[in-house]
Design a protein around this motif. Structure first.
Motif, PDB file in Angstrom:
ATOM      1  N   ALA A   1       0.899  -1.178   0.031  1.00 52.34           N
ATOM      2  CA  ALA A   1      -0.160  -0.038   0.110  1.00 52.34           C
ATOM      3  C   ALA A   1       0.988   1.405   0.003  1.00 52.34           C
ATOM      4  CB  ALA A   1      -0.807  -0.130   1.390  1.00 52.34           C
ATOM      5  N   ILE A   2       1.954   1.147   1.000  1.00 52.21           N
ATOM      6  CA  ILE A   2       2.916   2.391   0.770  1.00 52.21           C
ATOM      7  C   ILE A   2       3.360   2.697  -0.199  1.00 52.21           C
ATOM      8  CG2 ILE A   2       4.912   3.430   1.745  1.00 52.21           C
ATOM      9  CD1 ILE A   2       4.169   1.915   4.628  1.00 52.21           C
ATOM     10  N   PHE A   3       4.063   1.548  -0.896  1.00 52.95           N
ATOM     11  CA  PHE A   3       4.601   1.746  -2.408  1.00 52.95           C
ATOM     12  C   PHE A   3       3.880   2.140  -3.400  1.00 52.95           C
ATOM     13  CE2 PHE A   3       5.569  -0.139  -6.397  1.00 52.95           C
ATOM     14  CZ  PHE A   3       6.946   0.309  -6.604  1.00 52.95           C
ATOM     15  N   LEU A   4       2.484   1.616  -3.507  1.00 49.06           N
ATOM     16  CA  LEU A   4       1.958   2.167  -4.572  1.00 49.06           C
ATOM     17  C   LEU A   4       1.145   3.603  -4.336  1.00 49.06           C
ATOM     18  CD1 LEU A   4      -0.582  -0.942  -5.024  1.00 49.06           C
ATOM     19  CD2 LEU A   4       1.362  -0.108  -6.653  1.00 49.06           C
ATOM     20  N   LEU A   5       0.927   3.852  -3.178  1.00 48.08           N
ATOM     21  CA  LEU A   5       0.372   5.272  -2.924  1.00 48.08           C
ATOM     22  C   LEU A   5       1.586   6.408  -3.155  1.00 48.08           C
ATOM     23  CD1 LEU A   5      -1.484   4.916   0.415  1.00 48.08           C
ATOM     24  CD2 LEU A   5      -2.356   5.299  -1.880  1.00 48.08           C
ATOM     25  N   VAL A   6       2.689   5.960  -2.623  1.00 46.32           N
ATOM     26  CA  VAL A   6       4.078   6.846  -2.912  1.00 46.32           C
ATOM     27  C   VAL A   6       4.189   6.705  -4.563  1.00 46.32           C
ATOM     28  CG1 VAL A   6       6.613   7.316  -2.786  1.00 46.32           C
ATOM     29  CG2 VAL A   6       4.899   6.348  -0.716  1.00 46.32           C
ATOM     30  N   LEU A   7       4.306   5.647  -5.236  1.00 48.02           N
ATOM     31  CA  LEU A   7       4.448   5.756  -6.581  1.00 48.02           C
ATOM     32  C   LEU A   7       3.739   6.677  -7.361  1.00 48.02           C
ATOM     33  CD1 LEU A   7       6.304   4.310  -8.952  1.00 48.02           C
ATOM     34  CD2 LEU A   7       4.432   2.608  -8.751  1.00 48.02           C
ATOM     35  N   PHE A   8       2.216   6.492  -7.106  1.00 52.05           N
ATOM     36  CA  PHE A   8       1.268   7.059  -7.687  1.00 52.05           C
ATOM     37  C   PHE A   8       0.841   8.640  -7.293  1.00 52.05           C
ATOM     38  CE2 PHE A   8       0.878   2.884  -9.332  1.00 52.05           C
ATOM     39  CZ  PHE A   8       1.146   3.150 -10.896  1.00 52.05           C
ATOM     40  N   LEU A   9       1.492   9.018  -6.388  1.00 55.80           N
ATOM     41  CA  LEU A   9       1.153  10.277  -5.661  1.00 55.80           C
ATOM     42  C   LEU A   9       2.252  11.211  -5.721  1.00 55.80           C
ATOM     43  CD1 LEU A   9      -1.000   9.475  -2.760  1.00 55.80           C
ATOM     44  CD2 LEU A   9      -1.841  10.693  -4.792  1.00 55.80           C
ATOM     45  N   LEU A  10       3.556  10.385  -5.597  1.00 52.86           N
ATOM     46  CA  LEU A  10       4.655  11.425  -5.627  1.00 52.86           C
ATOM     47  C   LEU A  10       5.377  11.149  -6.907  1.00 52.86           C
ATOM     48  CD1 LEU A  10       6.752  13.163  -4.109  1.00 52.86           C
ATOM     49  CD2 LEU A  10       7.900  11.030  -3.304  1.00 52.86           C
TER      50      LEU A  10
ATOM     51  N   PHE B   1      -6.040   4.148  -5.798  1.00 48.80           N
ATOM     52  CA  PHE B   1      -5.551   3.417  -4.676  1.00 48.80           C
ATOM     53  C   PHE B   1      -5.860   3.968  -3.306  1.00 48.80           C
ATOM     54  CE2 PHE B   1      -2.659   2.040  -8.207  1.00 48.80           C
ATOM     55  CZ  PHE B   1      -2.864   0.467  -8.122  1.00 48.80           C
ATOM     56  N   LEU B   2      -5.753   5.126  -3.367  1.00 48.63           N
ATOM     57  CA  LEU B   2      -5.987   5.914  -1.830  1.00 48.63           C
ATOM     58  C   LEU B   2      -7.523   5.539  -1.507  1.00 48.63           C
ATOM     59  CD1 LEU B   2      -4.921   7.772   0.382  1.00 48.63           C
ATOM     60  CD2 LEU B   2      -6.076   9.620  -1.039  1.00 48.63           C
ATOM     61  N   GLY B   3      -8.579   5.686  -2.528  1.00 52.36           N
ATOM     62  CA  GLY B   3      -9.995   5.087  -2.203  1.00 52.36           C
ATOM     63  C   GLY B   3      -9.970   3.715  -1.943  1.00 52.36           C
ATOM     64  N   LEU B   4      -8.916   2.952  -2.477  1.00 55.82           N
ATOM     65  CA  LEU B   4      -9.082   1.424  -2.453  1.00 55.82           C
ATOM     66  C   LEU B   4      -8.718   1.024  -1.047  1.00 55.82           C
ATOM     67  CD1 LEU B   4      -9.784  -1.338  -3.742  1.00 55.82           C
ATOM     68  CD2 LEU B   4      -7.533  -1.113  -4.439  1.00 55.82           C
ATOM     69  N   PHE B   5      -7.682   1.632  -1.000  1.00 56.69           N
ATOM     70  CA  PHE B   5      -6.994   1.263   0.667  1.00 56.69           C
ATOM     71  C   PHE B   5      -7.910   1.904   1.794  1.00 56.69           C
ATOM     72  CE2 PHE B   5      -3.094   1.241  -1.902  1.00 56.69           C
ATOM     73  CZ  PHE B   5      -2.938  -0.111  -2.117  1.00 56.69           C
TER      74      PHE B   5
END
Length: 398
Positions: free
Chosen positions: A14-23, A43-47
């Motif tokens: 979750a951390i990896f995907l959020l950082v990848l697609f938000l940063l 992904f933020l909505g999914l998590f």
């Protein structure tokens, strides 16, 4: 804890995907009826949906107070939308997302997760992300000047529906185009990076990597970003850096050198530094004398000058409640003794609140996502957050 395979916990994915697609790639995605749907927000909505299936919920007191502080502004903007109507649905969607959904996610749903965040893993991703978007941005800046073309990777570096339209995003400075990296806009890139810059400066020990990130901010050719960078160098040197003299003079000389060198080298007109129309923001002052206690006008859009935009759309009372919501995390943090990490997080929020007086990009993805995350992380009672200074990054503040 949910585990994907025996080695990779779900939290790290979750951390990896959020950082990848938000940063790394915040603009990747597509649009539906002019509303951008980005992978990061999806992904933020999914998590956040997954969080409803947890067996244990814990909301820290500070997170709860910070969320409650957003409610008065939520009431005001809902009152305005219901009574006065609105002009553009996309901006309404962004308003609700920024000031209702995101505070719920970071202050309530993710409260306990932030207290258990894998800090070494998150910090490594953060440092790699900041450096990647800076290097890619610098490469793209010179690639555009040489080839007169942008590199566009649909669904990743650019929204699919924005393909071929990057030059229309207010990035043309006449002889050159602003550095935009994967953010598609120089001002947006600069605003987001400035919020994270104090933490990055503290965590990163490599001086040349810090200089690359600063160079990328300078090449945004944005006066707002330059002011924010100067504020960062001064305030970081005073309140956080251990070696204050070397930190201040090195960064200040770099900044001031480029501040005067770039306009001279590219032969910009004098309006580049002090444009008569304030970079197109002069129109934001139209109607300022008509601001009332509560707005009677349909909601349209928040101007680049955020505080004027809030006042015109939601009235004086709306502006007061907005400021209350935005500053409450800082008030809660400043009521306690802060570690260097927490000072860096607080400085990122302060820089945003200052430059929002010139250009805050309030309703643009992912401005408030960055802001509320930093605010929630600042208030999180993570058992290792303060230990990070001596155990993980012993020279981080130098």
């Amino acid at each position: 804890m949910i585990v994907i395979s025996k080695k990779i916990p779900f939290s790290k994915i979750a951390i990896f995907l959020l950082v990848l697609f938000l940063l790394f790639f915040p603009k990747g995605g597509f649009k539906i009826v002019d509303i951008p749907l980005t992978w990061g927000y999806m992904f933020l909505g999914l998590f956040s949906l997954f969080s409803f299936f947890r067996n244990f919920y814990r909301i820290s007191k500070d997170h709860l107070y910070a969320f409650l502080a957003t409610i008065p502004f939520q009431v005001i903007y809902l009152y305005t939308l219901i009574n006065n109507g609105f002009s553009i649905l996309g901006f309404v969607f962004a308003l609700v997302l920024s000031f209702t959904y995101l505070p719920i996610v970071f202050f309530l749903l993710f409260s306990s997760q932030l207290e258990k965040l894998d800090l070494p893993f998150f910090y490594r991703l953060l440092k790699k992300g900041m450096l990647f978007v800076a290097i890619y941005g610098i490469f793209l800046f010179f690639y555009k000047q040489i080839t007169l073309k942008f590199i566009e990777i649909p669904f990743l570096t650019v929204n699919f529906n924005d393909m071929g339209h990057l030059e229309e995003k207010h990035i043309d400075k006449g002889l050159v185009f602003k550095l935009i990296s994967t953010y598609n806009n120089g001002n947006l890139y600069g605003i987001y990076m400035l919020m994270l810059l104090p933490l990055y400066t503290y965590l990163e020990n490599s001086q040349w990597k810090k200089l690359i990130v600063r160079l990328a901010l300078i090449l945004t050719l944005s006066r707002t970003v330059w002011i924010g960078l100067l504020l960062h160098e001064i305030l970081y040197s005073i309140f956080i850096a251990k070696n204050k003299k070397s930190s201040f003079w090195l960064s200040s000389l770099l900044f001031l050198g480029f501040f005067f060198l770039i306009p001279w080298y590219f032969k910009f007109s004098s309006n580049f530094l002090m444009g008569k129309n304030l970079g197109g923001r002069i129109d934001s002052f139209i109607g300022i004398s008509d601001i009332s206690f509560l707005s009677t006008q349909p909601f349209f859009v928040i101007d680049e000058i955020v505080y004027l935009g809030i006042g015109k759309n939601f009235g004086i009372f709306g502006l007061i409640t907005f400021l209350f919501a935005m500053t409450m995390p800082l008030l809660l943090a400043f009521s306690k003794t802060l570690s260097s990490v927490e000072k860096a997080l607080a400085l990122g929020l302060c820089i945003y609140l200052i430059i929002a007086g010139a250009d805050g990009a309030l309703l643009l993805i992912p401005t408030m996502c960055f802001y509320w995350f930093i605010a929630a992380f600042l208030l999180a009672k993570h058992p290792q957050k303060n230990e990070t200074e001596s155990l993980v990054y012993p020279q981080g503040s130098q």
